[in-house]
Motif scaffolding. Structure first.
Motif, PDB file in Angstrom:
ATOM      1  N   GLY A  13       0.826  -1.441   0.058  1.00  0.00           N
ATOM      2  CA  GLY A  13      -0.062   0.129   0.020  1.00  0.00           C
ATOM      3  C   GLY A  13       0.700   1.062  -0.104  1.00  0.00           C
ATOM      4  O   GLY A  13       0.300   2.337  -0.649  1.00  0.00           O
ATOM      5  N   LEU A  14       1.934   1.182   0.622  1.00  0.00           N
ATOM      6  CA  LEU A  14       2.745   2.359   0.648  1.00  0.00           C
ATOM      7  C   LEU A  14       3.450   2.543  -0.734  1.00  0.00           C
ATOM      8  O   LEU A  14       3.186   3.945  -1.075  1.00  0.00           O
ATOM      9  N   ILE A  15       3.742   1.682  -1.300  1.00  0.00           N
ATOM     10  CA  ILE A  15       4.173   1.720  -2.579  1.00  0.00           C
ATOM     11  C   ILE A  15       3.112   2.083  -3.608  1.00  0.00           C
ATOM     12  O   ILE A  15       3.394   3.005  -4.621  1.00  0.00           O
ATOM     13  N   ILE A  16       1.857   1.389  -3.566  1.00  0.00           N
ATOM     14  CA  ILE A  16       0.833   1.883  -4.410  1.00  0.00           C
ATOM     15  C   ILE A  16       0.371   3.282  -4.386  1.00  0.00           C
ATOM     16  O   ILE A  16       0.085   4.141  -5.377  1.00  0.00           O
ATOM     17  N   GLY A  17       0.462   3.749  -2.896  1.00  0.00           N
ATOM     18  CA  GLY A  17       0.040   5.175  -2.968  1.00  0.00           C
ATOM     19  C   GLY A  17       0.924   6.131  -3.651  1.00  0.00           C
ATOM     20  O   GLY A  17       0.566   7.071  -4.378  1.00  0.00           O
ATOM     21  N   ALA A  18       2.348   5.734  -3.714  1.00  0.00           N
ATOM     22  CA  ALA A  18       3.300   6.644  -4.245  1.00  0.00           C
ATOM     23  C   ALA A  18       3.189   6.447  -5.832  1.00  0.00           C
ATOM     24  O   ALA A  18       3.244   7.651  -6.521  1.00  0.00           O
ATOM     25  N   LEU A  19       2.981   5.239  -6.394  1.00  0.00           N
ATOM     26  CA  LEU A  19       2.384   5.202  -7.715  1.00  0.00           C
ATOM     27  C   LEU A  19       1.257   5.797  -8.200  1.00  0.00           C
ATOM     28  O   LEU A  19       1.287   6.231  -9.145  1.00  0.00           O
ATOM     29  N   GLY A  20       0.317   5.763  -7.413  1.00  0.00           N
ATOM     30  CA  GLY A  20      -0.956   6.562  -8.024  1.00  0.00           C
ATOM     31  C   GLY A  20      -0.750   7.708  -7.625  1.00  0.00           C
ATOM     32  O   GLY A  20      -1.319   8.692  -8.782  1.00  0.00           O
ATOM     33  N   ARG A  21       0.119   8.536  -6.883  1.00  0.00           N
ATOM     34  CA  ARG A  21       0.197   9.739  -6.892  1.00  0.00           C
ATOM     35  C   ARG A  21       1.213  10.258  -8.054  1.00  0.00           C
ATOM     36  O   ARG A  21       0.805  11.301  -8.741  1.00  0.00           O
ATOM     37  N   LEU A  22       2.145   9.448  -8.562  1.00  0.00           N
ATOM     38  CA  LEU A  22       2.810   9.809  -9.772  1.00  0.00           C
ATOM     39  C   LEU A  22       2.106   9.440 -10.958  1.00  0.00           C
ATOM     40  O   LEU A  22       2.232  10.375 -11.989  1.00  0.00           O
ATOM     41  N   ALA A  23       0.985   8.699 -10.894  1.00  0.00           N
ATOM     42  CA  ALA A  23       0.129   8.674 -12.137  1.00  0.00           C
ATOM     43  C   ALA A  23      -0.876   9.625 -12.501  1.00  0.00           C
ATOM     44  O   ALA A  23      -1.429   9.980 -13.678  1.00  0.00           O
ATOM     45  N   VAL A  24      -1.007  10.592 -11.482  1.00  0.00           N
ATOM     46  CA  VAL A  24      -1.933  11.623 -11.636  1.00  0.00           C
ATOM     47  C   VAL A  24      -1.145  12.793 -12.044  1.00  0.00           C
ATOM     48  O   VAL A  24      -0.109  13.188 -11.366  1.00  0.00           O
ATOM     49  N   PRO A  25      -1.562  13.611 -13.015  1.00  0.00           N
ATOM     50  CA  PRO A  25      -0.622  14.679 -13.667  1.00  0.00           C
ATOM     51  C   PRO A  25      -1.064  15.992 -12.795  1.00  0.00           C
ATOM     52  O   PRO A  25      -1.995  15.866 -12.355  1.00  0.00           O
ATOM     53  N   GLN A  64      -4.685  -2.143  -8.676  1.00  0.00           N
ATOM     54  CA  GLN A  64      -4.313  -1.418  -7.429  1.00  0.00           C
ATOM     55  C   GLN A  64      -3.787   0.054  -7.596  1.00  0.00           C
ATOM     56  O   GLN A  64      -4.330   0.929  -7.154  1.00  0.00           O
ATOM     57  N   VAL A  65      -2.895   0.251  -8.591  1.00  0.00           N
ATOM     58  CA  VAL A  65      -2.524   1.633  -9.025  1.00  0.00           C
ATOM     59  C   VAL A  65      -3.496   2.387  -9.620  1.00  0.00           C
ATOM     60  O   VAL A  65      -3.748   3.620  -9.309  1.00  0.00           O
ATOM     61  N   LEU A  66      -4.191   1.856 -10.564  1.00  0.00           N
ATOM     62  CA  LEU A  66      -5.700   2.538 -10.897  1.00  0.00           C
ATOM     63  C   LEU A  66      -6.629   3.076  -9.685  1.00  0.00           C
ATOM     64  O   LEU A  66      -7.104   4.122  -9.906  1.00  0.00           O
ATOM     65  N   VAL A  67      -6.756   2.113  -9.094  1.00  0.00           N
ATOM     66  CA  VAL A  67      -7.731   2.520  -7.747  1.00  0.00           C
ATOM     67  C   VAL A  67      -6.917   3.591  -6.960  1.00  0.00           C
ATOM     68  O   VAL A  67      -7.624   4.537  -6.540  1.00  0.00           O
ATOM     69  N   ALA A  68      -5.732   3.763  -6.705  1.00  0.00           N
ATOM     70  CA  ALA A  68      -4.977   4.490  -6.009  1.00  0.00           C
ATOM     71  C   ALA A  68      -5.022   5.687  -6.969  1.00  0.00           C
ATOM     72  O   ALA A  68      -5.124   7.061  -6.150  1.00  0.00           O
ATOM     73  N   ALA A  69      -4.816   5.849  -8.061  1.00  0.00           N
ATOM     74  CA  ALA A  69      -4.832   7.165  -8.750  1.00  0.00           C
ATOM     75  C   ALA A  69      -6.215   7.768  -8.757  1.00  0.00           C
ATOM     76  O   ALA A  69      -6.461   8.897  -8.600  1.00  0.00           O
ATOM     77  N   ALA A  70      -7.161   6.904  -8.843  1.00  0.00           N
ATOM     78  CA  ALA A  70      -8.547   7.547  -8.748  1.00  0.00           C
ATOM     79  C   ALA A  70      -8.721   8.004  -7.274  1.00  0.00           C
ATOM     80  O   ALA A  70      -9.474   9.226  -7.184  1.00  0.00           O
ATOM     81  N   GLY A  71      -8.286   7.383  -6.177  1.00  0.00           N
ATOM     82  CA  GLY A  71      -8.515   7.977  -4.985  1.00  0.00           C
ATOM     83  C   GLY A  71      -7.664   9.176  -4.702  1.00  0.00           C
ATOM     84  O   GLY A  71      -8.326  10.068  -4.120  1.00  0.00           O
ATOM     85  N   VAL A  72      -6.558   9.452  -5.097  1.00  0.00           N
ATOM     86  CA  VAL A  72      -5.716  10.617  -5.374  1.00  0.00           C
ATOM     87  C   VAL A  72      -6.556  11.699  -5.790  1.00  0.00           C
ATOM     88  O   VAL A  72      -6.675  12.838  -5.419  1.00  0.00           O
ATOM     89  N   LEU A  73      -7.085  11.501  -7.038  1.00  0.00           N
ATOM     90  CA  LEU A  73      -7.864  12.492  -7.877  1.00  0.00           C
ATOM     91  C   LEU A  73      -8.978  12.910  -7.098  1.00  0.00           C
ATOM     92  O   LEU A  73      -9.325  14.252  -7.081  1.00  0.00           O
ATOM     93  N   LEU A  74     -10.024  11.904  -6.613  1.00  0.00           N
ATOM     94  CA  LEU A  74     -11.138  12.383  -5.654  1.00  0.00           C
ATOM     95  C   LEU A  74     -10.707  13.130  -4.370  1.00  0.00           C
ATOM     96  O   LEU A  74     -11.371  14.268  -4.178  1.00  0.00           O
ATOM     97  N   ILE A  75      -9.765  12.399  -3.725  1.00  0.00           N
ATOM     98  CA  ILE A  75      -9.589  13.199  -2.342  1.00  0.00           C
ATOM     99  C   ILE A  75      -8.816  14.260  -2.346  1.00  0.00           C
ATOM    100  O   ILE A  75      -8.941  15.256  -1.699  1.00  0.00           O
ATOM    101  N   ASP A  76      -7.709  14.665  -3.520  1.00  0.00           N
ATOM    102  CA  ASP A  76      -7.156  15.703  -3.692  1.00  0.00           C
ATOM    103  C   ASP A  76      -8.195  17.048  -4.237  1.00  0.00           C
ATOM    104  O   ASP A  76      -8.018  18.249  -3.517  1.00  0.00           O
TER     105      ASP A  76
END
Length: 82
Positions: A13-25, A64-76
Motif C-alpha cells: 500500500g505504501l508503494i501503491i500510494g506513491a505510484l498512484g500519486r505519480l500517475a496523476v498529472p 491497485q495503481v488505478l484505484v490509488a490514482a482514482a483515490g488521489v484524484l477524488l480526495i485531492d
C-alpha cells in the motif's frame, strides 16, 4: 487473511500510494500521510476487484495503481477545496 498478508498489504500500500500519486498529472495538495492511507486502502480494494477476474500479480498491481490514482484524484479535489 493472515497477519503476514495484512503486513504485506500495508507495505504494498505504501508503494501503491506513491505510484498512484505519480500517475496523476499536475500538482497534488495532499500530505504524504494521506497518500499512504490512500495507497493502503487501494491495495485492499484493488486486490478485491482484481481477485474477481484473475490472480495474475501484474493485473492485480495495475488495478491497485488505478484505484490509488482514482483515490488521489477524488480526495485531492476535496482536500484542496478546504
Amino acid at each position: 487473511m493472515s497477519i503476514s498478508g495484512i503486513i504485506s498489504a500495508l507495505v504494498v500500500g505504501l508503494i501503491i500510494g506513491a505510484l498512484g500519486r505519480l500517475a496523476v498529472p499536475g500538482k497534488q495538495h495532499l500530505p504524504i500521510w494521506l497518500t499512504i492511507v490512500i495507497g493502503i486502502v487501494a491495495a485492499f480494494v484493488g486486490s478485491a476487484i482484481a481477485g474477481l477476474f484473475t490472480s495474475m500479480w501484474i493485473f492485480v498491481l495495475a488495478v491497485q495503481v488505478l484505484v490509488a490514482a482514482a483515490g488521489v484524484l477524488l480526495i485531492d479535489g476535496a482536500y484542496s477545496r478546504r
